[in-house]
Design a protein around this motif. Structure first.
Motif, PDB file in Angstrom:
ATOM      1  N   GLY A 282      18.655-120.321 -85.194  1.00  0.00           N
ATOM      2  CA  GLY A 282      18.484-118.929 -85.587  1.00  0.00           C
ATOM      3  C   GLY A 282      19.744-118.107 -85.705  1.00  0.00           C
TER       4      GLY A 282
ATOM      5  N   ARG B 133      17.113-114.990 -79.096  1.00  0.00           N
ATOM      6  CA  ARG B 133      15.823-114.853 -79.784  1.00  0.00           C
ATOM      7  C   ARG B 133      15.749-113.584 -80.620  1.00  0.00           C
ATOM      8  NH1 ARG B 133      11.739-116.749 -74.880  1.00  0.00           N
ATOM      9  NH2 ARG B 133      11.578-118.949 -75.493  1.00  0.00           N
TER      10      ARG B 133
ATOM     11  N   ALA C 239      17.883-114.032 -83.668  1.00  0.00           N
ATOM     12  CA  ALA C 239      17.239-114.933 -84.615  1.00  0.00           C
ATOM     13  C   ALA C 239      16.084-114.240 -85.327  1.00  0.00           C
ATOM     14  CB  ALA C 239      16.746-116.182 -83.889  1.00  0.00           C
ATOM     15  N   GLU C 240      15.355-113.425 -84.604  1.00  0.00           N
ATOM     16  CA  GLU C 240      14.232-112.698 -85.213  1.00  0.00           C
ATOM     17  C   GLU C 240      14.724-111.707 -86.263  1.00  0.00           C
ATOM     18  OE1 GLU C 240      10.683-109.553 -83.974  1.00  0.00           O
ATOM     19  OE2 GLU C 240      11.738-110.666 -82.401  1.00  0.00           O
TER      20      GLU C 240
ATOM     21  N   GLY D 134      17.424-111.966 -87.935  1.00  0.00           N
ATOM     22  CA  GLY D 134      17.957-112.758 -89.050  1.00  0.00           C
ATOM     23  C   GLY D 134      19.442-112.542 -89.225  1.00  0.00           C
TER      24      GLY D 134
END
Length: 320
Positions: free
Chosen positions: A82, A297, A300-301, A303
């Motif tokens: 990610g 996280r 990664a969420e 982007g």
């Protein structure tokens, strides 16, 4: 000033990342915080996860290791998929950035035993330069320092001029810590590979801020921290990357039991696993690892493409 403020409000209104602001602890709404390159803000989910982890510690005691022992790989795989352009099993959370840099630099130089030169640049982060100075003195190597433009960053041409058949390792920062200049990772890596050298990138100021094309650039090795753009908190553990095909070949200098095959057999002799885990050393910092996991996280969420594009529009990073 009026036009500038209007433009800023226009960009804010169109910003697809704006809702993520609510995901962070911001007690002072009037504070304009521009030091995320030194310490990222606290995600709300991290605060909640650390409270839960402390309760797990209190309740589960040693039984918690059933979950905790795989945290370093779990964080590494989130970073790989990610945040960085890497494959699962190529990144692991481990130690500090400086310790990881030392481990991988020693491993790289040992893999090129007939070569005697390390190449870095004079604008690299001080800790990186100090480590290479110490390594060169300890191992009888030469440290070749490339001159870098402070504003424009390292140039491919300057690196190429420093390369020859005696270079074992080239190590540079992907994003310059003072100017934010972005190095041409693919071109520098290719130039080093042309003379048979390995390449070790420091991603401390790029992971979570810009695209990091480790795989497509053919990068051998990399290290980075999690407390800056990845928001894992002060003193959070670092990570390292080793390309999958190199993992069985390289042996790092700190032989710890978290890199040992059949770890809980408590064998008398060191026998490292063939995977990325051979670059671990000792017991992972569980609370720091949970913080790194939450920070990775949320990045990664959001982007990394969207984050990098927002940074590009701000004009704060430049490529050379």
């Amino acid at each position: 000033m009026t036009d500038f403020l209007a433009r800023a409000r226009e960009l804010d209104a169109a910003d697809m990342l704006a809702p993520f602001r609510e995901r962070f602890v911001i007690p002072d709404e009037h504070l304009v915080y521009l030091d995320g390159n030194s310490l990222g803000r606290l995600p709300r989910s991290t605060r909640e996860r650390l409270h839960l982890a402390i309760e797990e510690w209190g309740g589960d005691l040693i039984r918690g290791w059933d979950r905790w022992i795989t945290l370093s790989r779990e964080v590494g795989d989130v970073l790989a998929g990610g945040v960085l352009e890497a494959e699962p099993g190529e990144v692991v959370l481990s130690d500090s950035t400086s310790v990881n840099l030392y481990k991988l630099a020693v491993a790289a130089c040992a893999a090129r035993p007939d070569r005697h030169v390390i190449v870095t640049d004079d604008d690299n982060f001080p800790s990186d330069r100090y480590i290479f100075q110490g390594l060169a003195e300890e191992r009888g190597l030469d440290l070749r320092v490339v001159k870098t433009d402070i504003d424009l960053g390292i140039s491919v041409e300057a690196v190429r001029e420093a390369l020859d058949e005696d270079v074992a390792l080239v190590s540079l920062s992907h994003v310059a810590y003072r100017s934010g200049a972005v190095a041409d990772m693919a071109a520098v890596t290719a130039a080093a590979h042309e003379v048979g050298a390995l390449v070790l990138w420091d991603l401390s100021h790029s992971a979570g801020a810009v695209r990091v094309p480790l795989r497509s650039a053919g990068v051998d090795l990399a290290v980075g921290c999690t407390y800056k753009h990845l928001n894992a908190g002060p003193g959070a553990p670092a990570f390292l990357y080793v390309r999958a095909d190199l993992q069985p070949e390289l042996r790092q200098p700190i032989w710890g039991w978290f890199g040992q095959r059949d770890q809980f057999d408590m064998g008398a002799e060191y026998d490292p696993v063939a995977s990325i885990d051979r670059f671990q050393v000792g017991t992972p910092p569980v609370l720091g690892a949970y913080a790194a996991l939450e920070g990775a996280r949320i990045t990664a969420e959001a982007g990394i493409g969207a984050i990098a594009e927002k940074g590009r529009r701000s004009g704060r990073t430049r490529s050379r």
